[in-house]
Design an enzyme around this catalytic site. Structure first.
Site, PDB file in Angstrom:
ATOM      1  N   HIS A  69     -40.909  86.517 130.095  1.00 42.21           N
ATOM      2  CA  HIS A  69     -41.707  85.805 129.003  1.00 42.21           C
ATOM      3  C   HIS A  69     -42.858  86.815 128.627  1.00 42.21           C
ATOM      4  CE1 HIS A  69     -40.591  81.425 130.160  1.00 42.21           C
ATOM      5  NE2 HIS A  69     -40.120  81.892 129.145  1.00 42.21           N
ATOM      6  N   ARG A  75     -29.623  83.079 118.240  1.00 45.41           N
ATOM      7  CA  ARG A  75     -28.718  83.104 119.514  1.00 45.41           C
ATOM      8  C   ARG A  75     -28.938  81.840 120.143  1.00 45.41           C
ATOM      9  NH1 ARG A  75     -31.026  88.663 118.857  1.00 45.41           N
ATOM     10  NH2 ARG A  75     -29.211  90.148 119.356  1.00 45.41           N
ATOM     11  N   ARG A 105     -25.708  81.012 115.887  1.00 48.20           N
ATOM     12  CA  ARG A 105     -24.500  81.537 116.559  1.00 48.20           C
ATOM     13  C   ARG A 105     -24.020  80.623 117.801  1.00 48.20           C
ATOM     14  NH1 ARG A 105     -24.782  87.537 119.161  1.00 48.20           N
ATOM     15  NH2 ARG A 105     -25.830  86.289 120.944  1.00 48.20           N
ATOM     16  N   GLU A 120     -18.024  92.441 116.627  1.00 44.20           N
ATOM     17  CA  GLU A 120     -18.530  93.451 117.453  1.00 44.20           C
ATOM     18  C   GLU A 120     -17.780  93.923 118.594  1.00 44.20           C
ATOM     19  OE1 GLU A 120     -21.362  90.800 119.507  1.00 44.20           O
ATOM     20  OE2 GLU A 120     -20.497  88.885 119.453  1.00 44.20           O
ATOM     21  N   ASN A 132     -25.058  95.804 118.281  1.00 47.94           N
ATOM     22  CA  ASN A 132     -25.438  96.228 119.736  1.00 47.94           C
ATOM     23  C   ASN A 132     -24.264  96.188 120.721  1.00 47.94           C
ATOM     24  OD1 ASN A 132     -28.185  95.690 118.637  1.00 47.94           O
ATOM     25  ND2 ASN A 132     -28.295  93.604 119.375  1.00 47.94           N
ATOM     26  N   ASP A 133     -23.207  95.412 120.334  1.00 49.35           N
ATOM     27  CA  ASP A 133     -22.180  95.372 121.249  1.00 49.35           C
ATOM     28  C   ASP A 133     -20.966  96.457 120.702  1.00 49.35           C
ATOM     29  OD1 ASP A 133     -22.401  93.636 123.459  1.00 49.35           O
ATOM     30  OD2 ASP A 133     -22.609  92.181 122.261  1.00 49.35           O
ATOM     31  N   ARG A 184     -24.972  99.021 126.903  1.00 48.58           N
ATOM     32  CA  ARG A 184     -26.174  98.956 126.333  1.00 48.58           C
ATOM     33  C   ARG A 184     -27.445  98.683 126.993  1.00 48.58           C
ATOM     34  NH1 ARG A 184     -25.251  93.000 123.371  1.00 48.58           N
ATOM     35  NH2 ARG A 184     -27.237  93.036 122.929  1.00 48.58           N
ATOM     36  N   CYS A 202     -26.357  91.877 111.888  1.00 53.66           N
ATOM     37  CA  CYS A 202     -27.603  91.340 112.546  1.00 53.66           C
ATOM     38  C   CYS A 202     -27.916  91.980 113.947  1.00 53.66           C
ATOM     39  CB  CYS A 202     -27.250  89.826 112.762  1.00 53.66           C
ATOM     40  SG  CYS A 202     -25.958  89.538 114.239  1.00 53.66           S
TER      41      CYS A 202
HETATM   42  C1  PEP Z   1     -24.885  92.442 118.802  1.00 55.28           C
HETATM   43  O1  PEP Z   1     -24.072  92.492 119.676  1.00 55.28           O
HETATM   44  O2  PEP Z   1     -25.305  93.212 117.902  1.00 55.28           O
HETATM   45  C2  PEP Z   1     -25.589  91.205 118.475  1.00 55.28           C
HETATM   46  C3  PEP Z   1     -26.463  90.666 117.620  1.00 55.28           C
HETATM   47  O3  PEP Z   1     -25.546  90.150 119.718  1.00 55.28           O
HETATM   48  P1  PEP Z   1     -26.323  90.192 120.891  1.00 55.28           P
HETATM   49  O4  PEP Z   1     -27.028  91.499 121.004  1.00 55.28           O
HETATM   50  O5  PEP Z   1     -26.706  88.774 121.299  1.00 55.28           O
HETATM   51  O6  PEP Z   1     -25.255  90.496 121.958  1.00 55.28           O
HETATM   52 MG    MG Z   2     -23.254  90.801 120.810  1.00 55.46          MG
END
Ligand code: PEP
Ligand code: MG
Length: 538
Positions: free
Chosen positions: A186, A293, A329, A427, A448-449, A459, A496
């Site tokens: 937190h 999310r 999502r 992703e 990100n993924d 990651r 995103c």
């Molecule tokens: C991503 O993978 O870029 C994404 C937005 O989802 P998360 O970071 O929740 O895996």
């Molecule tokens: Mg992702």
């Protein structure tokens, strides 16, 4: 003076980005204070009084803080009234133990339990328990907690508790360095939301910190420089000045629409994982919500809420957006986001396992609850729904069929419902390479993924952070292909992942034809400024 001696660089993990230059302010914890014990009767009343005082203090902070503060501290308030927690403490007091010792012993056990938990969420809650332990011990010893008064200081502590964070006047501090901590805690969440630089995980080297010694907190490179050499101080000062000038400049872009130097309008959406944040955001600064999310919208320590509770959360987000698009999502549990009782235990490689839509399709009864709640929310605003971790077109087709069924079920039960546009996260490299084959109403690239799967670099793994490069040409090629697939099918493509929040990477996205970016709320101004500075070549 404690500032003699050579510069020492300590490594930590960045939990909230930023830079600070100032003296170390070591936060003293109230735990460990011992008081003289009275009779069991006196001790019991002393503890009851201390619990009441702690409850009152917490209630005051909850009242004066925002909704996020309220949620965090309500957990502590609930603990104060938890009979299961208190019964053994009162039993120990009846047996002759002093109130503070009995309380601390029980709380220490609980803290150790939480800290040893498998689940990151539970480990992070150890800080809330520590906070409560210290607050009650302080009340028992008849005092409040010592305030650290150094101006612009770097607050250093073994771990920082949420209520301590919320009570602190952050205008007086440049940042925080913690021996322990967790990026999912937190406190980390609060720090990011408020832009307080936070470096965690200094480990045993934390013992080298000296109160009052000058330091540079580099929560960009993941470093704490103790007794920085004059060149390091000068460099830090320069970077701070540049950052301040940049922030002043960027702030001017915040209320304006995002437009490139060539006059092209770019949609600047925000990522909203914690609806409590909405209280502090001005909706007119963004074009909507590009990613919510849903796995973060609910308490991870509890079973998933029922349809009605989920519906209320979605409804609130839509109401805030006031007609702007909101993309929610569906659950992306698994990988680095386990949900007890839902995600499988002991997968050898959870990032390649049963996560996201794969898990939702494997647990259709859980998925159906979320789809019904979303179907009911759809008529109340500009809702779009997307599914994560799609690999094959058939998965999306199945999700759509389940969604249609959820709409029909709601209507059969006499509830208003609609089928919103259904899009997909891009992703998984297989999906990025063949995006045009998927029956998606829109695409949202999850960089990100995507980056971790394309570069085969976790990651969450610091040791391959260098390889985890969003600007890798292979990643950029997949982004370009997805944009082309969206154009060919006449559907929107957005991005995103964190890549869109990095002003240095924004030009790479614009160059590839991406005109819808969903970013961390705190980065909105910087991203709009980067968009404004961009002009297509040639
Ligand atoms: C991503 O993978 O870029 C994404 C937005 O989802 P998360 O970071 O929740 O895996
Ligand atoms: Mg992702």
């Amino acid at each position: 003076m404690p500032d003699r001696g050579p510069e020492i660089a300590l490594r930590g993990t960045v939990a909230s980005r930023g830079l600070a230059l100032g003296p170390i302010a070591l936060l003293g914890l109230a735990a460990g204070i011992r008081r003289r014990a009275g009779s069991p009767g006196e001790e019991e009343s002393a503890l009851r009084a201390a619990l009441a005082q702690a409850a009152e203090e917490l209630a005051t902070v909850i009242e004066t803080g925002d909704e996020m503060a309220g949620e965090i501290l309500s957990f502590q308030l609930a603990l104060i009234e938890d009979e299961d927690l208190l019964a053994p403490v009162f039993a120990a007091i009846a047996g002759g133990t002093a109130a503070d010792a009995a309380w601390q012993a029980k709380l220490d056990l609980e803290i150790a339990d939480y800290a040893a938990g498998e689940d990151e969420y539970f480990r992070a809650r150890a800080a809330d328990l520590t906070d409560l332990r210290d607050r009650v011990v302080a009340a028992l010893s008849g005092g409040g907690r010592a305030e650290v008064l150094a101006e612009g200081a770097i607050l250093a502590a073994e771990d920082l508790t949420p209520s301590r964070f919320l009570e602190t006047d952050w205008r007086r501090y440049g940042g925080v360095a913690l021996k322990a901590g967790s990026a999912a805690s937190h406190v980390a969440m609060l720090a990011r939301a408020r832009g307080v630089p936070l470096l965690i995980g200094l480990g045993e080297a934390f013992a080298r910190l000296e109160a009052g010694a000058p330091a540079v907190l580099d929560a960009e490179q993941g470093l704490l420089l103790l007794r920085p050499a004059s060149a390091s101080r000068k460099a830090a000062r320069q970077r701070l000045e540049q950052a301040e000038a940049r922030h002043r400049l960027e702030a001017e872009f915040l209320p304006r629409p995002a437009v490139t130097a060539a006059g092209q309008r770019v949609q600047a959406l925000i990522n909203v994982d914690d609806p409590a944040l909405l209280d502090r955001l001005d909706v007119t600064h963004c074009d909507g919500i590009g990613l919510s999310r849903s796995e973060f919208l609910f308490r991870a320590d509890r079973p998933l809420p029922d349809e009605e509770a989920q519906f209320q959360v979605y409804r609130r987000i839509l109401a805030w957006a006031a007609g702007r698009p909101v993309t929610i999502r569906t659950l992306d549990a698994g990988g680095d986001k386990p949900i007890p009782g839902l995600t499988p235990d002991g997968e050898s490689n959870p990032f390649l396992g049963l996560r996201g839509l794969r898990l939702s399709l494997a647990r259709p009864e859980v998925f159906a609850v979320q789809l019904r709640a979303l179907a009911r929310a759809a008529p109340l605003g500009n809702l779009k729904v997307m599914v994560p971790m799609v690999t094959r077109p058939q998965e999306l087709a199945t999700a759509r069929a389940l969604f249609e069924q959820a709409v029909a079920d709601c209507r059969a039960a006499g509830k208003a419902a609609a089928l919103p546009p259904l899009g997909m996260m891009v992703e998984v490299p297989a999906a990025a390479l063949t995006a045009g084959d998927f029956p998606a109403d829109f695409y949202s690239i999850g960089s990100n993924d995507l980056v971790q799967y394309v570069t085969a670099s976790g990651r969450d793994n610091d040791s391959v952070a260098d390889l985890y490069d969003p600007a890798n040409p292979a990643v950029l090629e997949l982004i370009a292909r997805t944009v082309a697939a969206g154009r060919a099918r006449g559907v929107e493509v957005s991005l995103c992942g964190d890549m869109a929040s990095d002003p240095a990477l924004v030009p790479l996205l614009l160059e590839r034809g991406l005109h819808v970016l969903s970013v961390a709320p705190g980065r909105l101004a910087a991203v709009k400024a980067a968009v404004a500075a961009w002009r297509p070549h040639g």
